[in-house]
Design an enzyme around this catalytic site. Structure first.
Site, mmCIF file in Angstrom:
data_model
loop_
_atom_site.group_PDB
_atom_site.id
_atom_site.type_symbol
_atom_site.label_atom_id
_atom_site.label_comp_id
_atom_site.label_asym_id
_atom_site.label_seq_id
_atom_site.Cartn_x
_atom_site.Cartn_y
_atom_site.Cartn_z
ATOM 1 N N ASN A 113 0.810 -1.226 0.000
ATOM 2 C CA ASN A 113 0.000 0.000 0.000
ATOM 3 C C ASN A 113 0.840 1.272 0.000
ATOM 4 O O ASN A 113 0.364 2.321 -0.437
ATOM 5 C CB ASN A 113 -0.924 -0.006 1.217
ATOM 6 C CG ASN A 113 -1.631 1.314 1.410
ATOM 7 O OD1 ASN A 113 -2.511 1.677 0.634
ATOM 8 N ND2 ASN A 113 -1.240 2.047 2.443
ATOM 9 N N TYR A 179 3.832 9.104 -11.383
ATOM 10 C CA TYR A 179 2.800 8.381 -10.643
ATOM 11 C C TYR A 179 1.970 7.512 -11.586
ATOM 12 O O TYR A 179 1.730 6.326 -11.321
ATOM 13 C CB TYR A 179 1.909 9.364 -9.898
ATOM 14 C CG TYR A 179 0.886 8.723 -8.987
ATOM 15 C CD1 TYR A 179 1.205 8.432 -7.665
ATOM 16 C CD2 TYR A 179 -0.391 8.414 -9.444
ATOM 17 C CE1 TYR A 179 0.268 7.838 -6.824
ATOM 18 C CE2 TYR A 179 -1.327 7.824 -8.613
ATOM 19 C CZ TYR A 179 -0.983 7.541 -7.304
ATOM 20 O OH TYR A 179 -1.913 6.957 -6.478
ATOM 21 N N LYS A 183 1.792 3.398 -11.633
ATOM 22 C CA LYS A 183 0.532 2.715 -11.347
ATOM 23 C C LYS A 183 0.059 1.881 -12.548
ATOM 24 O O LYS A 183 -0.573 0.834 -12.368
ATOM 25 C CB LYS A 183 -0.539 3.726 -10.947
ATOM 26 C CG LYS A 183 -0.265 4.421 -9.621
ATOM 27 C CD LYS A 183 -0.175 3.443 -8.458
ATOM 28 C CE LYS A 183 0.007 4.148 -7.124
ATOM 29 N NZ LYS A 183 0.106 3.218 -5.984
ATOM 30 N N ILE A 212 -10.041 9.643 -2.364
ATOM 31 C CA ILE A 212 -10.516 9.192 -1.063
ATOM 32 C C ILE A 212 -10.539 10.369 -0.086
ATOM 33 O O ILE A 212 -9.633 11.203 -0.075
ATOM 34 C CB ILE A 212 -9.608 8.065 -0.529
ATOM 35 C CG1 ILE A 212 -9.564 6.914 -1.538
ATOM 36 C CG2 ILE A 212 -10.091 7.576 0.824
ATOM 37 C CD1 ILE A 212 -10.905 6.330 -1.917
ATOM 38 N N THR A 214 -9.675 11.996 2.621
ATOM 39 C CA THR A 214 -8.654 12.055 3.664
ATOM 40 C C THR A 214 -8.702 13.431 4.337
ATOM 41 O O THR A 214 -9.317 14.365 3.825
ATOM 42 C CB THR A 214 -7.264 11.848 3.039
ATOM 43 O OG1 THR A 214 -7.017 12.916 2.111
ATOM 44 C CG2 THR A 214 -7.193 10.513 2.318
#
Length: 272
Positions: A113, A179, A183, A212, A214
């Site tokens: 993760n 990134y 990914k 998400i 956060t």
């Protein structure tokens, strides 16, 4: 539909649905199993570590921030351990796996993760040191995790791995080339390993979260928060608990026929 601006109601609704789903699947039990979760000090990683421990796993909460990892391990209980890991360093990852084996005698599950966002710049101006750092952590770190964990999982009688991808494992976005590249590559790495280990008792999958909710995103001005929310047809951002629900399902025996796959938890972000 719940109003976008009513953030607390959205989170409460999502949390209630997640609890119902997770509580109804008995095959999510992990009694007697050891699981490593990297990037476990906060956010998605902490949620996964918590859910696994609640379902019987002995969790190794691993993070670059050793103090926060220790706090998570203390909180989740069930004999949880913690360790400092630099996923960009192969030796550090090897030591993490060795710790799990030494302290618990087995290793059944791994959640890769840990990751970073990296610099924001167009490709022709992207900083070289930033590129190397993102690839080292977000791609090489996942390879190191599998490289050292897979023999131990096989040795322990089999298990499963989830690699944390992103919506950007399947689509692009401006000014995040490193990134996005890492990914995307994560899916190919996962599929190759899944083919190799399918008959060795180890399943390997990718989870792709959308944006998400956060603390960092919650602190955004209302207009920017609403703009991000509008990118998701479901009408809200996701929660760490929702990502954990999917991750724990894929790790569990309930997903025994699922391997080499990429599973989105993105509120429809990639649907249009």
């Amino acid at each position: 539909m719940i109003a976008i601006k009513d953030r607390s109601a959205v989170r409460a609704h999502a949390g209630a649905m997640t609890a119902i789903i997770m509580g109804c699947i008995d095959m999510h039990k992990f009694d007697g199993r050891t699981a490593i979760v990297t990037g476990a000090a906060s956010g998605i990683g902490a949620a996964i570590a918590r859910d696994l421990a609640q379902r019987g796993a002995r969790v190794v909460a691993a993070d670059l921030d050793a103090d926060k990892a220790r706090s998570v391990a203390d909180e989740i209980g069930n004999g949880a351990l913690s360790c400092r890991v630099d996923t960009a360093d192969a030796d550090s990852v090897a030591e993490m796996v060795a710790l799990a084996m030494d302290r618990t005698g087995a290793l059944h599950h791994l959640v890769n993760n840990a990751g970073i966002g990296g610099p924001q710049a167009i490709v022709g101006e992207y900083p070289l040191d930033g590129w190397r750092q993102v690839i080292d952590i977000n791609l090489n770190g996942v390879f190191y995790g599998m490289r050292f964990a897979l023999p131990r999982i096989e040795e322990s009688g089999g298990g499963s791995i989830v690699n944390m991808g992103s919506i950007l494992s399947s689509v692009g976005i401006a000014e995040s080339a490193a990134y996005v590249a890492a990914k995307h590559a994560l899916i190919g790495l996962t599929r190759s390993a899944a083919i190799e280990y399918g008959q060795r008792g180890v399943r390997i999958n990718v989870v792709g979260p959308g944006f998400i909710d956060t603390p960092l995103l919650s602190a955004l001005p209302e207009d920017r928060y609403a703009g991000l929310t509008a990118l998701h047809p479901i009408g809200r951002l996701g929660t760490s608990e929702e990502v954990s629900a999917l991750t724990c399902f894929l790790l569990s025996d309930a997903a025994s026929f699922i391997t080499g796959s990429y599973h989105l938890v993105d509120g429809g972000y990639t649907a249009p």
